[in-house]
Design an enzyme around this catalytic site. Structure first.
Site, PDB file in Angstrom:
ATOM      1  N   THR A  43       0.777  -1.117   0.018  1.00  0.00           N
ATOM      2  CA  THR A  43      -0.051   0.000  -0.087  1.00  0.00           C
ATOM      3  C   THR A  43       0.735   1.230  -0.128  1.00  0.00           C
ATOM      4  OG1 THR A  43      -1.631  -1.240   1.417  1.00  0.00           O
ATOM      5  CG2 THR A  43      -1.871   1.071   1.314  1.00  0.00           C
ATOM      6  N   ASP A 111       1.319  -6.599  -4.207  1.00  0.00           N
ATOM      7  CA  ASP A 111       0.570  -6.566  -2.779  1.00  0.00           C
ATOM      8  C   ASP A 111       1.273  -7.972  -2.122  1.00  0.00           C
ATOM      9  OD1 ASP A 111      -2.767  -6.046  -1.755  1.00  0.00           O
ATOM     10  OD2 ASP A 111      -1.622  -7.925  -1.014  1.00  0.00           O
ATOM     11  N   SER A 112       1.434  -7.515  -0.731  1.00  0.00           N
ATOM     12  CA  SER A 112       2.513  -8.543  -0.240  1.00  0.00           C
ATOM     13  C   SER A 112       1.689  -9.936   0.101  1.00  0.00           C
ATOM     14  CB  SER A 112       2.764  -8.189   1.201  1.00  0.00           C
ATOM     15  OG  SER A 112       1.765  -8.132   2.213  1.00  0.00           O
ATOM     16  N   SER A 113       0.493  -9.996  -0.228  1.00  0.00           N
ATOM     17  CA  SER A 113      -0.271 -11.280  -0.129  1.00  0.00           C
ATOM     18  C   SER A 113       0.208 -12.252  -1.345  1.00  0.00           C
ATOM     19  CB  SER A 113      -1.907 -11.325  -0.067  1.00  0.00           C
ATOM     20  OG  SER A 113      -2.371 -10.057  -0.625  1.00  0.00           O
ATOM     21  N   THR A 143       1.973  -4.775   4.008  1.00  0.00           N
ATOM     22  CA  THR A 143       2.050  -5.109   5.471  1.00  0.00           C
ATOM     23  C   THR A 143       1.399  -6.492   5.637  1.00  0.00           C
ATOM     24  OG1 THR A 143      -0.251  -4.217   5.774  1.00  0.00           O
ATOM     25  CG2 THR A 143       1.448  -2.724   6.323  1.00  0.00           C
ATOM     26  N   ASP A 144       0.775  -7.155   4.996  1.00  0.00           N
ATOM     27  CA  ASP A 144      -0.113  -8.305   5.121  1.00  0.00           C
ATOM     28  C   ASP A 144       0.821  -9.547   5.493  1.00  0.00           C
ATOM     29  OD1 ASP A 144      -2.445  -7.292   4.791  1.00  0.00           O
ATOM     30  OD2 ASP A 144      -2.781  -7.723   2.636  1.00  0.00           O
TER      31      ASP A 144
END
Ligand code: ASN
Length: 629
Positions: A43, A111-113, A143-144
């Site tokens: 993000t 996106d860290s996922s 952050t995930d």
């Protein structure tokens, strides 16, 4: 009277502006701290597209950073590096170093996922590639899964001597109200100014040990908790570092990257009425390591022999099963019968590790080809990077020396005690080094001294030891975790001191522990040229041992050999030629060392260099080569 008054005002205005300009000069003259930023996605760097949806946009991040005066001191940066050079933060009045930073943007911003172990390996390798060129590293990350990445990196980056901070944000940095700006700025400042050789996570004023963190909130700016370990530092008005809690590698080895992980690992969380079949299937090959999340302080149901039997069968097959608690804080123990059963079935203790640390540690430990299964099991129970607390944690009582002084000074608060320690310990460590008193060094460490704590000049015990020259003291300091990268007020590392005092054995040990020459190559060239001018062969040898290129040029593009030739320093010439200094290098006037020797009629130098006489041209192109044999 009026004139006098005006003169006074003018004087005070002049005084003020002089003071101001003195302050500005001291601010602009601050030494620089260089930070590499790896921008992986998340993000923090996202922007809103036409539909108002947050997406990462390739090649937009750095362009945008340059528009923000808090993140880019355009005047300083462009003057020094040009418009497309590295970014520079405006100078702060409180920090020692001005932050100069480069951003390496990943081609697949994610996106860290979507992160996988492959990305962790890529980040580790990128740090390896640029390790010697930067003082610290900041990883911008979603952050995930940030805590997984930070935990994995803490194990893969072996004998780490520099700071790595993983950060991100809950809102994009370019949004009007965002936590991203503070997180990024504080991470940069800490990475450039503080020697904390750990993989850390920075979020919402707290610097946390990476492998102790877990994402605790999907919406709060305080997104990360470190449930079983205090913050390493806090960034409020002042940045305050708790040096006593910093984990320092005590191995006498260089930084290296372990770039493998074993993916056959998993997390199994017990729940009431879990079926035997689920446990059985979960533990089947190819699984090699399992983090078992049990109840409370490590308990399983005592009436479920079926589960215990499955666990026993798996550990017998060589599967490593690590017991951690499902609770947010606390540690597993075998206080209860329920916990003892697990131990008997071959399950090992993960103490107070977070699930993220336990899982990534398993992936790391299982990928170590040089360890057999028993060693791997032992390593899982050993504190490798500060990720677990086994046994009694150090307490304030261990600090009784400082406490005794504090009592006599009538100091009582923890903050006062801490401050007193930071004043007393560096001085006491220095005295112990000068007296070569290894026993005293050990006992000071036992009393709670941070072995790498700097005095007012930024100098550590290792700086002093490198000047003093006792190899035993240097080795002991390194074994106690002394850091080789700390720069003092004059930008000198312990290696710089060892060179300056020609401590050859010490230089070798320092290099073995990852020390390297730092800073501007031209300046190193100048210092070698000065040594050659003076005929100081021993100093040239010191530079050679420290990894310097003996053909490094100074600002006038002259090499040490040019200066040795000019000043007829035969021993230095022989040494340089024996160690692959390039006799064909030409200076900015197009002259080789041999030609300079001839110009000043340095006869011995002419004899030694005669076979390398070469005619050059002013623009550096070789006109013809006259090789006499
Ligand atoms: N989904 C985002 C990520 O992990 C969340 C964030 O960065 N705040 O990439």
């Amino acid at each position: 009277m009026e004139a006098e008054h005006v003169r006074n005002i003018n004087n005070s205005v002049n005084m003020e502006s002089a003071k101001r300009s003195q302050l500005t000069t001291s601010l602009t003259n601050k030494p620089e701290g260089h930070v590499l930023v790896l921008y992986t996605g998340g993000t923090i760097g996202m922007m809103r597209n036409e539909q108002g949806v947050l997406v990462p946009i390739a090649n937009a991040f750095v362009k945008n950073l340059r528009k923000y005066p808090q993140l880019y001191d355009r005047e300083y940066a462009e003057k020094k590096f040009g418009a497309m050079g590295p970014l520079v933060l405006p100078v702060t009045a409180t920090d020692n170093r001005r932050v100069v930073y480069n951003v390496l943007e990943y081609s697949n911003l994610c996106d860290s996922s979507n992160m996988t172990m492959d990305e962790w390996i890529r980040i580790a390798n990128d740090i390896k590639e640029s390790y010697e060129h930067f003082d610290g590293f900041v990883i911008l990350h979603g952050t995930d899964t940030l805590s997984y990445t930070a935990s994995a990196l803490s194990f893969m980056l072996e004998s780490l001597g520099k700071i790595v901070i993983v950060t991100g944000s809950q809102m994009p940095i370019f949004d009007t109200r965002s936590d991203g700006l503070d997180n990024f700025l504080a991470s940069l400042v800490i990475a450039a100014n503080y020697n904390i050789p750990e993989v850390c996570v920075f979020f919402n004023t707290n610097l946390l040990r990476g492998n102790r963190t877990t994402k605790a909130s999907a919406s709060s700016f305080e997104a990360f908790h470190s449930p079983n370990f205090p913050s390493l530092a806090t960034a409020n008005i002042k940045i305050e570092v708790d040096y006593r809690s910093i984990f320092r590698s005590c191995a006498l080895e260089k930084f290296y990257v372990h770039a493998w992980l074993n993916q056959n690992v998993g997390l199994l969380r017990l729940f009431p009425s879990i079926t035997t079949n689920l446990v059985k299937v979960f533990l089947q090959p190819p699984i090699e390591g399992v983090v078992l999340q049990t109840y409370g302080s490590g308990n399983v149901p005592t009436n479920r022999d079926d589960i215990i039997e499955e666990l026993r069968a798996a550990t017998k097959r060589g599967v490593i099963i690590v017991n951690i608690t499902q609770c947010a804080t606390g540690c597993v123990s075998d206080t209860y019968e329920a916990g003892k059963l697990l131990k008997e079935s071959g399950v090992i203790s993960g103490f107070d590790m977070t699930p993220e640390a336990a899982l990534t540690k398993l992936a790391y430990v299982l990928s170590k080809r040089e360890w057999d299964t028993e060693t791997k099991r032992q390593m899982m129970e050993t504190n490798l990077r500060g990720e677990l607390t086994a046994g009694r944690p150090p307490t304030m009582q261990d600090w009784d020396l400082v406490e005794a002084v504090a009592r006599s000074l009538r100091l009582s608060s923890a903050a006062e005690l801490q401050e007193l320690g930071s004043i007393l310990f560096p001085a006491m460590l220095n005295v112990a080094v000068i007296r070569r008193d290894i026993v005293k060094l050990e006992s000071l460490k036992g009393y709670g001294a941070d072995i790498s704590q700097a005095n007012a000049d930024g100098r550590t015990a290792l700086h002093i030891a490198c000047c003093e020259g006792d190899i035993k003291v240097v080795r002991r300091l390194l074994k106690m975790g002394a850091n080789v990268h700390i720069k003092d007020r004059f930008n000198r590392t312990p290696l710089t001191d060892a060179i300056e005092y020609d401590r050859h054995e010490i230089i070798k040990v320092m290099l073995q522990c990852g020390a390297h020459l730092h800073g501007n190559a031209l300046l190193i060239g100048e210092r070698m040229c000065a040594a050659a001018t003076a005929g100081n062969t021993k100093r040239l040898q010191s530079f050679l041992l420290a990894g310097a290129d003996l053909s490094q040029k100074d600002v006038s593009e002259r090499t040490p050999l040019h200066f040795a030739a000019l000043h007829n320093r035969t021993e230095a010439i022989e040494f340089l030629l024996d160690h692959a200094a390039d006799p064909n290098c030409v200076d900015m006037l197009g002259q080789t060392a041999a030609e300079l020797a001839e110009a000043v009629q340095a006869t011995d130098a002419m004899r030694l260099l005669g076979s390398f006489r070469q005619k050059g041209t002013v623009n550096g192109e070789v006109a013809h080569v006259d090789a006499k044999s």
